[in-house]
Design a protein around this motif. Structure first.
Motif, PDB file in Angstrom:
ATOM      1  N   ALA A 184     -55.632   5.151   8.055  1.00  0.00           N
ATOM      2  CA  ALA A 184     -56.504   4.381   8.946  1.00  0.00           C
ATOM      3  C   ALA A 184     -55.832   3.052   9.257  1.00  0.00           C
ATOM      4  CB  ALA A 184     -57.863   4.148   8.304  1.00  0.00           C
ATOM      5  N   VAL A 185     -55.614   2.778  10.532  1.00  0.00           N
ATOM      6  CA  VAL A 185     -55.122   1.471  10.972  1.00  0.00           C
ATOM      7  C   VAL A 185     -56.346   0.688  11.445  1.00  0.00           C
ATOM      8  CG1 VAL A 185     -53.670   0.229  12.599  1.00  0.00           C
ATOM      9  CG2 VAL A 185     -52.864   2.376  11.601  1.00  0.00           C
ATOM     10  N   VAL A 186     -56.687  -0.357  10.709  1.00  0.00           N
ATOM     11  CA  VAL A 186     -57.939  -1.071  10.929  1.00  0.00           C
ATOM     12  C   VAL A 186     -57.689  -2.375  11.671  1.00  0.00           C
ATOM     13  CG1 VAL A 186     -59.938  -2.118   9.796  1.00  0.00           C
ATOM     14  CG2 VAL A 186     -58.873  -0.070   8.816  1.00  0.00           C
ATOM     15  N   ASP A 187     -58.464  -2.595  12.704  1.00  0.00           N
ATOM     16  CA  ASP A 187     -58.512  -3.857  13.442  1.00  0.00           C
ATOM     17  C   ASP A 187     -59.983  -4.270  13.532  1.00  0.00           C
ATOM     18  OD1 ASP A 187     -55.662  -3.781  14.505  1.00  0.00           O
ATOM     19  OD2 ASP A 187     -56.470  -1.945  15.407  1.00  0.00           O
ATOM     20  N   PRO A 188     -60.256  -5.533  13.841  1.00  0.00           N
ATOM     21  CA  PRO A 188     -61.645  -5.903  14.083  1.00  0.00           C
ATOM     22  C   PRO A 188     -62.259  -5.032  15.176  1.00  0.00           C
ATOM     23  CG  PRO A 188     -60.303  -7.869  13.851  1.00  0.00           C
ATOM     24  CD  PRO A 188     -59.347  -6.702  13.891  1.00  0.00           C
ATOM     25  N   GLY A 189     -63.257  -4.245  14.812  1.00  0.00           N
ATOM     26  CA  GLY A 189     -63.978  -3.449  15.801  1.00  0.00           C
ATOM     27  C   GLY A 189     -63.537  -2.017  15.969  1.00  0.00           C
ATOM     28  N   ARG A 190     -62.438  -1.615  15.307  1.00  0.00           N
ATOM     29  CA  ARG A 190     -62.009  -0.230  15.477  1.00  0.00           C
ATOM     30  C   ARG A 190     -61.129   0.217  14.312  1.00  0.00           C
ATOM     31  NH1 ARG A 190     -57.053  -0.200  19.974  1.00  0.00           N
ATOM     32  NH2 ARG A 190     -55.749  -1.726  18.885  1.00  0.00           N
TER      33      ARG A 190
END
Length: 268
Positions: A184-190
């Motif tokens: 999982a590559v996590v960014d704010p909002g996705r």
């Protein structure tokens, strides 16, 4: 099953919140191979750790708390670096901050060019610490101390039935030798979901163009995701501070993302 959580931003990507919720959802053990914090900006975390006779950050503490059993943060986080704001670039060339010390397993490494806080000397077991005054010396110590500590952790991850591995900063592969089932590559909002084997293959390709970073070959997430396409992209809802610190609540709120990640990992 091994699940890897990384972020494309250096800070505040939401990796730890995502990881603790994933640990709660899967009853996995959470691991934080490498981490760091700042004596000034994270002083509460620093004081909490050294008063227990060690050094670690809130991410490792949150992951250990969310994991089954009674894990100490150092059990899941073998390498930790302590920084402090400073004029100039310091020993490691990081503008505006200097490295004070590393913990690699049970070995401490001190920066001879930095003024170590009295509280660290009082609370930490530094009688056998290694002192370095150049990048070359630090790299040699990393080969002797950091690499074995991370290798041992990698073996523990491989031997764990369910493992969630959280990276640090924007590094794509926090420990060599593990083969995640999904990433999982996590960014704010996705959260962007990747097949594990394709992601690691992209890491290997990216490493040829990345170069050395403080003695370790590290691939940046931005370089890796340019070489691989996500299987799915899932929206992450914003959470309050109270929600973020309750792993069971995160497990519910991020349920769609976890469903997508586990589908790629071919679990549940």
């Amino acid at each position: 099953m091994t699940l890897l959580v990384v972020g494309s931003d250096r800070v505040d990507a939401g990796k730890t919140t995502f990881s603790t919720g994933l640990v709660a959802r899967t009853t996995a053990v959470g691991f934080k191979p490498r981490a760091g914090n700042d004596y000034w900006y994270h002083h509460d975390d620093y004081r909490s750790a050294i008063e227990q006779g060690g050094i670690y950050g809130k991410d490792a503490r949150r992951l250990a708390k969310a994991s089954p059993g009674s894990l100490d943060p150092a059990d899941i986080n073998p390498v930790h670096r302590l920084w402090r704001p400073a004029d100039g670039s310091g020993l490691l060339g990081q503008e505006g901050r200097e490295f004070l010390l590393d913990r690699a397993g049970e070995q401490y490494i001190l920066n001879a060019q930095a003024d170590l806080p009295d509280s660290a000397r009082e609370h930490l077991p530094l009688s056998d610490a290694v002192v370095v005054d150049s990048v070359g010396q630090l790299n040699q110590v990393m080969e002797r101390a950091h690499v074995p500590a991370l290798t041992a952790l990698g073996q523990s991850i491989e031997a764990t039935d369910r493992a969630v591995v959280e990276s640090y900063s924007d590094v794509a592969r926090p420990v060599q030798g593990i083969d995640p089932d999904a990433v999982a590559v996590v960014d704010p909002g996705r959260a962007r979901i990747f097949d594990g084997s394709r992601f690691i293959k992209a890491c290997s390709v990216a490493s040829g163009a990345e170069g050395s970073f403080h003695g370790q070959l590290e691939e940046r997430v931005s370089s890796v995701i340019d070489l691989a396409d996500p299987v799915d992209t899932v929206t992450l809802p914003p959470l309050t501070s109270e929600q973020r610190h309750d792993s069971d609540t995160v497990a519910t709120e991020y349920g769609d993302a976890y469903d997508a990640l586990l589908a790629v990992a071919d679990e549940w």
